[in-house]
Each structure stands twice: as C-alpha cells, then as structure tokens.
Design a protein around this motif. Structure first.
Motif, PDB file in Angstrom:
ATOM      1  N   TYR A 178      21.662  50.705  49.357  1.00  0.00           N
ATOM      2  CA  TYR A 178      20.943  49.787  48.460  1.00  0.00           C
ATOM      3  C   TYR A 178      21.000  48.406  49.087  1.00  0.00           C
ATOM      4  O   TYR A 178      21.881  48.119  49.915  1.00  0.00           O
ATOM      5  N   ASP A 179      20.077  47.529  48.684  1.00  0.00           N
ATOM      6  CA  ASP A 179      20.117  46.153  49.187  1.00  0.00           C
ATOM      7  C   ASP A 179      21.398  45.481  48.684  1.00  0.00           C
ATOM      8  O   ASP A 179      22.013  45.941  47.714  1.00  0.00           O
ATOM      9  N   PRO A 180      21.822  44.380  49.338  1.00  0.00           N
ATOM     10  CA  PRO A 180      23.111  43.766  48.992  1.00  0.00           C
ATOM     11  C   PRO A 180      23.262  43.382  47.523  1.00  0.00           C
ATOM     12  O   PRO A 180      24.388  43.329  47.009  1.00  0.00           O
ATOM     13  N   SER A 181      22.148  43.126  46.830  1.00  0.00           N
ATOM     14  CA  SER A 181      22.244  42.796  45.404  1.00  0.00           C
ATOM     15  C   SER A 181      22.438  44.045  44.545  1.00  0.00           C
ATOM     16  O   SER A 181      22.738  43.958  43.355  1.00  0.00           O
ATOM     17  N   PRO A 199      17.066  50.868  46.311  1.00  0.00           N
ATOM     18  CA  PRO A 199      17.489  51.700  47.442  1.00  0.00           C
ATOM     19  C   PRO A 199      16.811  51.286  48.745  1.00  0.00           C
ATOM     20  O   PRO A 199      15.709  50.725  48.728  1.00  0.00           O
ATOM     21  N   THR A 200      17.481  51.550  49.860  1.00  0.00           N
ATOM     22  CA  THR A 200      17.009  51.076  51.166  1.00  0.00           C
ATOM     23  C   THR A 200      16.811  52.209  52.173  1.00  0.00           C
ATOM     24  O   THR A 200      16.806  51.968  53.383  1.00  0.00           O
ATOM     25  N   ASN A 201      16.669  53.450  51.701  1.00  0.00           N
ATOM     26  CA  ASN A 201      16.325  54.576  52.578  1.00  0.00           C
ATOM     27  C   ASN A 201      17.265  54.720  53.772  1.00  0.00           C
ATOM     28  O   ASN A 201      16.840  54.778  54.916  1.00  0.00           O
ATOM     29  N   GLY A 202      18.563  54.778  53.462  1.00  0.00           N
ATOM     30  CA  GLY A 202      19.524  55.049  54.527  1.00  0.00           C
ATOM     31  C   GLY A 202      20.099  53.829  55.221  1.00  0.00           C
ATOM     32  O   GLY A 202      20.955  53.975  56.095  1.00  0.00           O
ATOM     33  N   LYS A 203      19.670  52.637  54.853  1.00  0.00           N
ATOM     34  CA  LYS A 203      20.256  51.417  55.436  1.00  0.00           C
ATOM     35  C   LYS A 203      21.439  50.999  54.552  1.00  0.00           C
ATOM     36  O   LYS A 203      21.261  50.382  53.492  1.00  0.00           O
ATOM     37  N   PHE A 204      22.648  51.351  55.002  1.00  0.00           N
ATOM     38  CA  PHE A 204      23.843  51.188  54.173  1.00  0.00           C
ATOM     39  C   PHE A 204      24.418  49.784  54.239  1.00  0.00           C
ATOM     40  O   PHE A 204      24.392  49.122  55.281  1.00  0.00           O
ATOM     41  N   ALA A 227      23.629  54.888  41.062  1.00  0.00           N
ATOM     42  CA  ALA A 227      23.293  54.842  42.490  1.00  0.00           C
ATOM     43  C   ALA A 227      22.601  56.147  42.867  1.00  0.00           C
ATOM     44  O   ALA A 227      23.214  57.214  42.822  1.00  0.00           O
ATOM     45  N   TYR A 228      21.325  56.063  43.211  1.00  0.00           N
ATOM     46  CA  TYR A 228      20.531  57.274  43.490  1.00  0.00           C
ATOM     47  C   TYR A 228      20.415  57.559  44.978  1.00  0.00           C
ATOM     48  O   TYR A 228      20.276  56.636  45.792  1.00  0.00           O
ATOM     49  N   PHE A 229      20.462  58.838  45.317  1.00  0.00           N
ATOM     50  CA  PHE A 229      20.076  59.295  46.647  1.00  0.00           C
ATOM     51  C   PHE A 229      18.558  59.392  46.647  1.00  0.00           C
ATOM     52  O   PHE A 229      17.987  60.239  45.956  1.00  0.00           O
ATOM     53  N   LYS A 230      17.906  58.509  47.402  1.00  0.00           N
ATOM     54  CA  LYS A 230      16.450  58.412  47.305  1.00  0.00           C
ATOM     55  C   LYS A 230      15.823  58.173  48.689  1.00  0.00           C
ATOM     56  O   LYS A 230      15.385  57.066  49.021  1.00  0.00           O
TER      57      LYS A 230
END
Length: 309
Positions: free
Chosen positions: A72-75, A79-84, A124-127
C-alpha cells in the motif's frame, strides 16, 4: 529335515521379513519430529518494543517476524500492486537494531511478514493488477527492504483478498521461488487461519508451492476464546492434515483474543504434542502485547522447546 533345507528356510524368512519391513507404514512415511523453532511477531502496535526487550534462550532457533510490510502507499490508503512499504515500528526496529540483535545472538534470524489484517484502520487487501506485474514489483521492492534490513526470510499473512485463490497462489509462489533462487531469503512461512476464504487461498498455494514453504504459522488463536486442550489437539491434527507434510507450529496470542491460552492449558497441549513427536515449534502474537507482562510466556515456550523429550 535335511541340512539342505535350512538355508532355504532362512532365505524365505529373510525375504518375508524384508518385504514386511519395506511395506510397513512406518518405513515409507517420514517420521514426524519435534523442533526447537520459536517465532514471534513484533512491531505492529507501535508501543516501543525492541528486539532487546525479548528474552532469547540460546538453545532454540529464534525468529523475529517484523509486522508488517504491505503493498500500500505510505499513507495506507490504496494498494500499490506489489510495491511494498514498511509499516512496522521502524524507529525501534531499525536496520541497525536488526544487525545488533543478530550479532549478539547467533541463534536469531529476522523475517518480515506481508499483509496483515489491516492498514490505516481499514482491511489490507491482496489486490494485484496482474500476476506478472505484481511479482515483478514485489521481488524488486522486497529485495530492497530485505537487503536494507539484513533480513533472512518472509512470512505471508494476507487475510483479505481481491483475487481468486489461483492468482494468489501464483503470485506468492513465484515471489518465494524468485527470492529463494536469488539467495535473498533462506526460509518462507505462511500464516493462515480457519476461515473458508482464507483457507481456500492458502491451500491453493500449498498445493502448488508447499515444497517451498518452510513453516506454517497457523493462527490457532483465531479459534474461539475458551478453546480446550482436547479441542486444540484436534484443531492441530486437522490443520496438519490440511497442510500435509508441513511444519505446522503451535501458537497462542498474548492479546487475549482467542484460542487456547497459556493460562488454560496451551503448554499442556504442547507437552502432549511433544511426546507424540509432533511439536514442530511455537510462535506468538505478539511481542508488542507481551511486553506488559514481562514476556513470561515467551520464556516458558522457549524452555519447553529447549528441553529434550
């Protein structure tokens, strides 16, 4: 009976014995074995817990699991598609503190957990947008975090899904495969619990990639509060059958949420499993909650694991 008949009888008996031995169930199934793995989640609740606060028995293999890295983005809003990004208490659990605890204790390894239940007060979704793009982003972003923090492994703890089980299986399976093949991690675990949607995703992953998963951190504390010793043993055997061949770890929570608590017989159940050679290890959720009671159950867990049967 002539002397000539004796060697023949011996031969027949020997062949019969060999056949019985080779076809007996004990000889063709790997015998279950106890293990001294102790694992603990840390850092999700931002209550200033440090690695150095937690008692570490030198006679166990000790894994801290940082909670959580989330794509997810820092806020924490999208979701950010795998960018942790790092969502644990990195002020108190920093790269230098990872290096320090590992240098002080040769039996300590540190992992990070992916996902978790919530982010920014929402689930928190897996998306993933697609399997290939998610895996590419995840490998890149996690490699960077793992190397920055000098980590040893990953744990998969997604609990909410905007993708079907096969997509989850391929994304996570390819991620673990790549990180292991690249030498970025040396172990991986999963953290399912008894919920139909959750189990459908993790069992799909297990079916295709179980050979790459070193530990099953099954959340036995997600069962009802007031679970009895016999119920716990039954749950343990059911999940060991579901994750057949896996090192399913016994678990409890120190936040009072549910399952079989230490006060109500958790260690009785563990002694029973140990006597049956089925105690593959113990994990705890979480150091953040245990701090206020002086980590008494962490000490007890590790003492049990460190004691020969």
């Amino acid at each position: 009976m002539s002397n000539m008949a004796l060697p023949k009888l011996k031969l027949i008996f020997t062949l019969f014995f060999l056949q019985a031995f080779l076809t007996s169930p004990t000889s063709i199934q790997a015998a279950p074995a106890n293990s001294d793995i102790f694992r603990e989640y840390i850092g999700a609740e931002f209550n200033n817990v440090k690695f150095s606060d937690v008692p570490i028995n030198p006679n166990v293999e000790f894994h801290f699991i940082l909670s959580f890295a989330i794509d997810y983005d820092p806020s924490g809003s999208s979701p950010t598609n795998g960018k942790f990004n790092v969502f644990w208490d990195s002020d108190n659990l920093s790269p230098s503190q990872v290096s320090s605890i590992k240098s002080q204790h040769s039996n300590v390894k540190v992992a990070l957990s992916l996902g978790g239940d919530s982010v920014n007060s929402g689930s928190a979704y897996f998306k993933p947008s697609s399997i290939d793009s998610w895996v590419s982003n995840a490998v890149s972003s996690l490699t960077s975090i793992i190397q920055q923090y000098n980590l040893d492994g990953i744990d998969i703890d997604y609990e909410h899904f905007s993708a079907d089980p096969d997509t989850f299986s391929e994304c996570i399976g390819r991620l673990i495969t790549t990180l292991k093949n690249n030498g970025v991690i040396s172990f991986a675990s999963i953290a399912p619990f008894d919920d139909d949607q959750v189990q459908s995703h993790y069992l799909a992953l297990w079916k295709s990639y179980g050979h790459l998963i070193d530990y099953v951190n099954f959340q036995f504390y997600a069962y009802d509060q007031g679970t009895t010793v016999s119920q716990f043993i039954n749950y343990f055997k059911t999940q060991s059958s579901n994750y057949n061949g896996g090192k399913v770890l016994a678990s409890f929570s120190t936040d009072g949420s549910g399952g079989l608590s230490p006060e109500n017989g958790f260690f009785t159940a563990c002694h029973r499993l140990k006597s049956e050679q089925q105690l593959h290890g113990i994990f705890v959720w979480s150091a953040d909650d245990s701090k206020k009671i002086g980590f008494r159950y962490e000490k007890q867990s590790q003492a049990l694991l460190a004691t020969p049967r």
